[in-house]
Design a protein around this motif. Structure first.
Motif, PDB file in Angstrom:
ATOM      1  N   GLN A 276       0.832  -1.198   0.000  1.00 24.81           N
ATOM      2  CA  GLN A 276       0.000   0.000   0.000  1.00 24.81           C
ATOM      3  C   GLN A 276       0.872   1.255   0.000  1.00 24.81           C
ATOM      4  N   ALA A 277       0.367   2.303  -0.644  1.00 25.82           N
ATOM      5  CA  ALA A 277       1.089   3.570  -0.675  1.00 25.82           C
ATOM      6  C   ALA A 277       1.239   4.119   0.736  1.00 25.82           C
ATOM      7  N   ASP A 278       2.315   4.827   0.968  1.00 26.92           N
ATOM      8  CA  ASP A 278       2.637   5.400   2.265  1.00 26.92           C
ATOM      9  C   ASP A 278       2.496   6.913   2.200  1.00 26.92           C
ATOM     10  N   VAL A 279       2.565   7.566   3.338  1.00 17.62           N
ATOM     11  CA  VAL A 279       2.587   9.027   3.356  1.00 17.62           C
ATOM     12  C   VAL A 279       3.894   9.462   2.709  1.00 17.62           C
ATOM     13  N   ARG A 280       3.789  10.330   1.747  1.00 20.72           N
ATOM     14  CA  ARG A 280       4.970  10.755   1.011  1.00 20.72           C
ATOM     15  C   ARG A 280       5.776  11.786   1.785  1.00 20.72           C
ATOM     16  N   HIS A 281       7.080  11.766   1.566  1.00 17.50           N
ATOM     17  CA  HIS A 281       7.955  12.781   2.146  1.00 17.50           C
ATOM     18  C   HIS A 281       7.510  14.146   1.628  1.00 17.50           C
ATOM     19  N   GLY A 282       7.412  15.090   2.511  1.00 20.10           N
ATOM     20  CA  GLY A 282       7.062  16.436   2.096  1.00 20.10           C
ATOM     21  C   GLY A 282       5.600  16.621   1.765  1.00 20.10           C
ATOM     22  N   SER A 283       4.744  15.745   2.245  1.00 23.24           N
ATOM     23  CA  SER A 283       3.312  15.931   2.011  1.00 23.24           C
ATOM     24  C   SER A 283       2.879  17.246   2.649  1.00 23.24           C
ATOM     25  N   LEU A 284       1.977  17.922   1.971  1.00 24.63           N
ATOM     26  CA  LEU A 284       1.481  19.178   2.526  1.00 24.63           C
ATOM     27  C   LEU A 284       0.717  18.914   3.815  1.00 24.63           C
ATOM     28  N   PRO A 285       0.898  19.761   4.803  1.00 21.82           N
ATOM     29  CA  PRO A 285       0.088  19.636   6.022  1.00 21.82           C
ATOM     30  C   PRO A 285      -1.387  19.846   5.696  1.00 21.82           C
ATOM     31  N   LEU A 286      -2.256  19.274   6.503  1.00 20.65           N
ATOM     32  CA  LEU A 286      -3.694  19.360   6.264  1.00 20.65           C
ATOM     33  C   LEU A 286      -4.165  20.806   6.151  1.00 20.65           C
ATOM     34  N   GLN A 287      -3.655  21.680   6.996  1.00 23.21           N
ATOM     35  CA  GLN A 287      -4.071  23.083   6.959  1.00 23.21           C
ATOM     36  C   GLN A 287      -3.726  23.718   5.603  1.00 23.21           C
ATOM     37  N   SER A 288      -2.565  23.397   5.062  1.00 22.34           N
ATOM     38  CA  SER A 288      -2.178  23.929   3.748  1.00 22.34           C
ATOM     39  C   SER A 288      -3.067  23.372   2.650  1.00 22.34           C
ATOM     40  N   LYS A 289      -3.380  22.079   2.726  1.00 23.76           N
ATOM     41  CA  LYS A 289      -4.267  21.484   1.731  1.00 23.76           C
ATOM     42  C   LYS A 289      -5.622  22.174   1.744  1.00 23.76           C
ATOM     43  N   LEU A 290      -6.164  22.397   2.941  1.00 22.22           N
ATOM     44  CA  LEU A 290      -7.467  23.052   3.055  1.00 22.22           C
ATOM     45  C   LEU A 290      -7.419  24.484   2.523  1.00 22.22           C
ATOM     46  N   ARG A 291      -6.302  25.182   2.770  1.00 16.53           N
ATOM     47  CA  ARG A 291      -6.152  26.555   2.271  1.00 16.53           C
ATOM     48  C   ARG A 291      -6.114  26.568   0.741  1.00 16.53           C
ATOM     49  N   HIS A 292      -5.413  25.611   0.135  1.00 21.58           N
ATOM     50  CA  HIS A 292      -5.339  25.560  -1.322  1.00 21.58           C
ATOM     51  C   HIS A 292      -6.684  25.173  -1.931  1.00 21.58           C
ATOM     52  N   ILE A 293      -7.429  24.321  -1.260  1.00 23.75           N
ATOM     53  CA  ILE A 293      -8.777  23.978  -1.724  1.00 23.75           C
ATOM     54  C   ILE A 293      -9.656  25.225  -1.703  1.00 23.75           C
ATOM     55  N   LEU A 294      -9.555  26.001  -0.625  1.00 26.76           N
ATOM     56  CA  LEU A 294     -10.317  27.247  -0.518  1.00 26.76           C
ATOM     57  C   LEU A 294      -9.919  28.209  -1.638  1.00 26.76           C
ATOM     58  N   ASN A 295      -8.612  28.308  -1.916  1.00 23.15           N
ATOM     59  CA  ASN A 295      -8.139  29.172  -3.008  1.00 23.15           C
ATOM     60  C   ASN A 295      -8.788  28.784  -4.328  1.00 23.15           C
ATOM     61  N   LEU A 296      -8.779  27.496  -4.627  1.00 22.44           N
ATOM     62  CA  LEU A 296      -9.325  27.023  -5.901  1.00 22.44           C
ATOM     63  C   LEU A 296     -10.838  27.215  -5.981  1.00 22.44           C
ATOM     64  N   ARG A 297     -11.524  27.006  -4.876  1.00 26.32           N
ATOM     65  CA  ARG A 297     -12.968  27.220  -4.867  1.00 26.32           C
ATOM     66  C   ARG A 297     -13.286  28.692  -5.107  1.00 26.32           C
ATOM     67  N   ALA A 298     -12.502  29.585  -4.523  1.00 30.74           N
ATOM     68  CA  ALA A 298     -12.716  31.019  -4.720  1.00 30.74           C
ATOM     69  C   ALA A 298     -12.478  31.404  -6.178  1.00 30.74           C
ATOM     70  N   VAL A 299     -11.433  30.852  -6.787  1.00 29.07           N
ATOM     71  CA  VAL A 299     -11.158  31.145  -8.200  1.00 29.07           C
ATOM     72  C   VAL A 299     -12.281  30.613  -9.080  1.00 29.07           C
ATOM     73  N   ASP A 300     -12.757  29.419  -8.797  1.00 33.45           N
ATOM     74  CA  ASP A 300     -13.878  28.875  -9.572  1.00 33.45           C
ATOM     75  C   ASP A 300     -15.096  29.782  -9.470  1.00 33.45           C
ATOM     76  N   GLY A 301     -15.372  30.275  -8.273  1.00 33.42           N
ATOM     77  CA  GLY A 301     -16.499  31.186  -8.099  1.00 33.42           C
ATOM     78  C   GLY A 301     -16.316  32.482  -8.861  1.00 33.42           C
ATOM     79  N   ARG A 302     -15.102  33.025  -8.819  1.00 35.29           N
ATOM     80  CA  ARG A 302     -14.846  34.276  -9.545  1.00 35.29           C
ATOM     81  C   ARG A 302     -14.999  34.053 -11.045  1.00 35.29           C
ATOM     82  N   ARG A 303     -14.510  32.923 -11.550  1.00 34.51           N
ATOM     83  CA  ARG A 303     -14.639  32.633 -12.992  1.00 34.51           C
ATOM     84  C   ARG A 303     -16.096  32.445 -13.402  1.00 34.51           C
TER      85      ARG A 303
END
Length: 135
Positions: free
Chosen positions: A45-72
């Motif tokens: 099974q796949a393992d947690v990768r070295h340098g995986s983004l922290p959960l807080q960063s992932k959530l922030r990037h998801i929010l960024n993309l959702r905001a851009v989708d809304g603006r578009r």
């Protein structure tokens, strides 16, 4: 940069497979990729990768993309802020000085930097943090 995967019978050694990796600044990333490749070859099974983004960063990037989708989709900023950040509706009279107005604009600026090429820093995270990419 050249990468080598040696398979078969080098120098008469049976069943020996190897991956040759350069010892450069991206060695940890390459090593992690090689380890993932080895795990896949062996049905693990796949393992947690070295340098995986922290959960807080992932959530922030998801929010960024959702905001851009809304603006578009031409969603007004007040509606974006209500949908993505607010717990209750924002009155139109309060919008001009509302703290979420400034926050949604900051989120969209950050998303614009990612879209303009800043996302490349995510590929080599956490090394990109040392390069001051502004993420």
């Amino acid at each position: 940069m050249t990468h080598h995967i040696v398979s078969g019978e080098p120098d008469g050694l049976r069943g020996i497979n190897a991956i040759v990796l350069p010892l450069d600044a991206n060695f940890e990333i390459r090593l992690d990729a090689a380890r993932g490749f080895w795990r896949a070859l062996n049905g693990r099974q796949a393992d947690v990768r070295h340098g995986s983004l922290p959960l807080q960063s992932k959530l922030r990037h998801i929010l960024n993309l959702r905001a851009v989708d809304g603006r578009r989709a031409r969603v007004p900023y007040r509606q974006l802020a209500e949908e993505l950040l607010a717990r209750e509706p924002i009155a139109p009279r309060d919008w001009r000085d509302h703290h979420l107005r400034h926050k949604i604009r900051a989120i969209l600026r950050r998303a614009d930097r990612l879209i303009a090429g800043g996302y490349r820093g995510l590929i080599v995270y956490p090394q990109s943090r040392r390069r001051n990419t502004g993420l």
